[in-house]
Motif scaffolding. Structure first.
Motif, PDB file in Angstrom:
ATOM      1  N   ARG A  50       0.840  -1.210   0.000  1.00  0.00           N
ATOM      2  CA  ARG A  50       0.000   0.000   0.000  1.00  0.00           C
ATOM      3  C   ARG A  50       0.874   1.259   0.000  1.00  0.00           C
ATOM      4  O   ARG A  50       0.561   2.231  -0.697  1.00  0.00           O
ATOM      5  CB  ARG A  50      -0.929  -0.007   1.225  1.00  0.00           C
ATOM      6  N   ALA A  51       1.968   1.236   0.754  1.00  0.00           N
ATOM      7  CA  ALA A  51       2.884   2.380   0.776  1.00  0.00           C
ATOM      8  C   ALA A  51       3.508   2.593  -0.598  1.00  0.00           C
ATOM      9  O   ALA A  51       3.606   3.730  -1.091  1.00  0.00           O
ATOM     10  CB  ALA A  51       3.965   2.161   1.831  1.00  0.00           C
ATOM     11  N   MET A  52       3.925   1.493  -1.248  1.00  0.00           N
ATOM     12  CA  MET A  52       4.531   1.595  -2.571  1.00  0.00           C
ATOM     13  C   MET A  52       3.533   2.092  -3.608  1.00  0.00           C
ATOM     14  O   MET A  52       3.881   2.841  -4.524  1.00  0.00           O
ATOM     15  CB  MET A  52       5.079   0.232  -2.985  1.00  0.00           C
ATOM     16  N   GLN A  53       2.293   1.696  -3.466  1.00  0.00           N
ATOM     17  CA  GLN A  53       1.257   2.177  -4.379  1.00  0.00           C
ATOM     18  C   GLN A  53       1.153   3.688  -4.312  1.00  0.00           C
ATOM     19  O   GLN A  53       1.063   4.372  -5.338  1.00  0.00           O
ATOM     20  CB  GLN A  53      -0.090   1.539  -4.043  1.00  0.00           C
ATOM     21  N   ASP A  54       1.181   4.223  -3.094  1.00  0.00           N
ATOM     22  CA  ASP A  54       1.077   5.677  -2.933  1.00  0.00           C
ATOM     23  C   ASP A  54       2.311   6.377  -3.494  1.00  0.00           C
ATOM     24  O   ASP A  54       2.192   7.422  -4.157  1.00  0.00           O
ATOM     25  CB  ASP A  54       0.900   6.022  -1.450  1.00  0.00           C
ATOM     26  N   LEU A  55       3.496   5.813  -3.246  1.00  0.00           N
ATOM     27  CA  LEU A  55       4.720   6.405  -3.784  1.00  0.00           C
ATOM     28  C   LEU A  55       4.723   6.362  -5.310  1.00  0.00           C
ATOM     29  O   LEU A  55       5.225   7.279  -5.969  1.00  0.00           O
ATOM     30  CB  LEU A  55       5.942   5.674  -3.219  1.00  0.00           C
ATOM     31  N   SER A  56       4.151   5.295  -5.875  1.00  0.00           N
ATOM     32  CA  SER A  56       4.054   5.189  -7.326  1.00  0.00           C
ATOM     33  C   SER A  56       3.099   6.234  -7.881  1.00  0.00           C
ATOM     34  O   SER A  56       3.388   6.901  -8.880  1.00  0.00           O
ATOM     35  CB  SER A  56       3.588   3.778  -7.707  1.00  0.00           C
ATOM     36  N   GLU A  57       1.937   6.394  -7.216  1.00  0.00           N
ATOM     37  CA  GLU A  57       0.960   7.384  -7.667  1.00  0.00           C
ATOM     38  C   GLU A  57       1.507   8.796  -7.533  1.00  0.00           C
ATOM     39  O   GLU A  57       1.104   9.696  -8.271  1.00  0.00           O
ATOM     40  CB  GLU A  57      -0.329   7.226  -6.871  1.00  0.00           C
TER      41      GLU A  57
END
Length: 233
Positions: A50-57
């Motif tokens: 979930r953290a990586m998803q936000d960093l990707s977005e």
């Protein structure tokens, strides 16, 4: 015996972000696998994901299927622009909201609108024009087309008491949105509605939304002189 500390995905995101900023993870570096990152940071794999998803977005990292996660060599700056309920936007400014329905008609969309919505010209649409006020002064002019095949319920809504903007935000979630920002010169009708002079430069936003492949609405909103748009990163 001590209980392991629970970390939210935002905590983990901020810790990874900090490592990118201090060059622990440098531009172009491949990050550890999610499982390894979770073990290092003392959290679950799903929390890291979930953290990586936000960093990707946010444009800081790039995730590729079977290719892992890399720090972007040139981070992409992105902002979040939410579709506002205009009534609430005005009230959040500490001002009194007013609303006038100027016209409402079921019409086939003109070619320009049909093209913008990726819609057949024969699909029934509702054309709505409205004016939003702040402290009894013009705030935002709204010129909207609504696909009655996707949002059929709006045909029975009293748009004199609730704006199409507010009803759609509350009732029609979208999966795709296209935005365009531009300036235009006020014609005679716009100048009259927004209490300004003809040819005054005005800020316009053109927004079209879809649910999956089905168009919902396209709207052009035009701010009165002094209108401002805010966004967050």
């Amino acid at each position: 015996m001590t209980t392991p500390q629970r970390h939210s995905w935002k905590d983990i995101r901020d810790r990874i972000h900090a490592r990118i900023l201090d060059r622990t993870y440098r531009p172009g570096d491949k990050l550890p696998h999610d499982e390894d990152m979770a073990q290092t940071l003392g959290c679950s794999r799903s929390t890291v994901q979930r953290a990586m998803q936000d960093l990707s977005e946010s444009g800081l990292v790039e995730r590729r299927r079977k290719g892992g996660t890399h720090v972007r060599p040139e981070p992409v700056a992105r902002v979040t622009i939410e579709i506002p309920i205009i009534r609430k936007e005005v009230e959040d400014l500490g001002q009194r909201h007013g609303y006038q329905l100027l016209s409402r008609a079921a019409l086939p969309p003109p070619a320009e609108i049909a093209t913008r919505m990726e819609l057949s010209a024969h699909v029934p649409c509702l054309h709505v024009r409205a004016l939003h006020l702040a402290q009894d002064r013009p705030y935002l002019y709204e010129d909207r087309w609504i696909n009655l095949q996707t949002a059929a319920e709006i045909d029975s809504v009293d748009l004199c008491t609730i704006s199409a903007n507010e009803w759609l935000v509350l009732n029609m979630p979208y999966t795709r949105c296209e935005l365009r920002f531009f300036a235009l010169a006020a014609d005679a009708d716009l100048a009259k509605a927004l209490h300004t002079s003809p040819n005054t430069a005005l800020f316009a936003i053109e927004r079209t939304t879809w649910i999956d492949t089905q168009p919902i609405t396209t709207v052009r909103t035009i701010g009165a002189p002094g209108y401002q748009l805010s966004a967050s990163t």
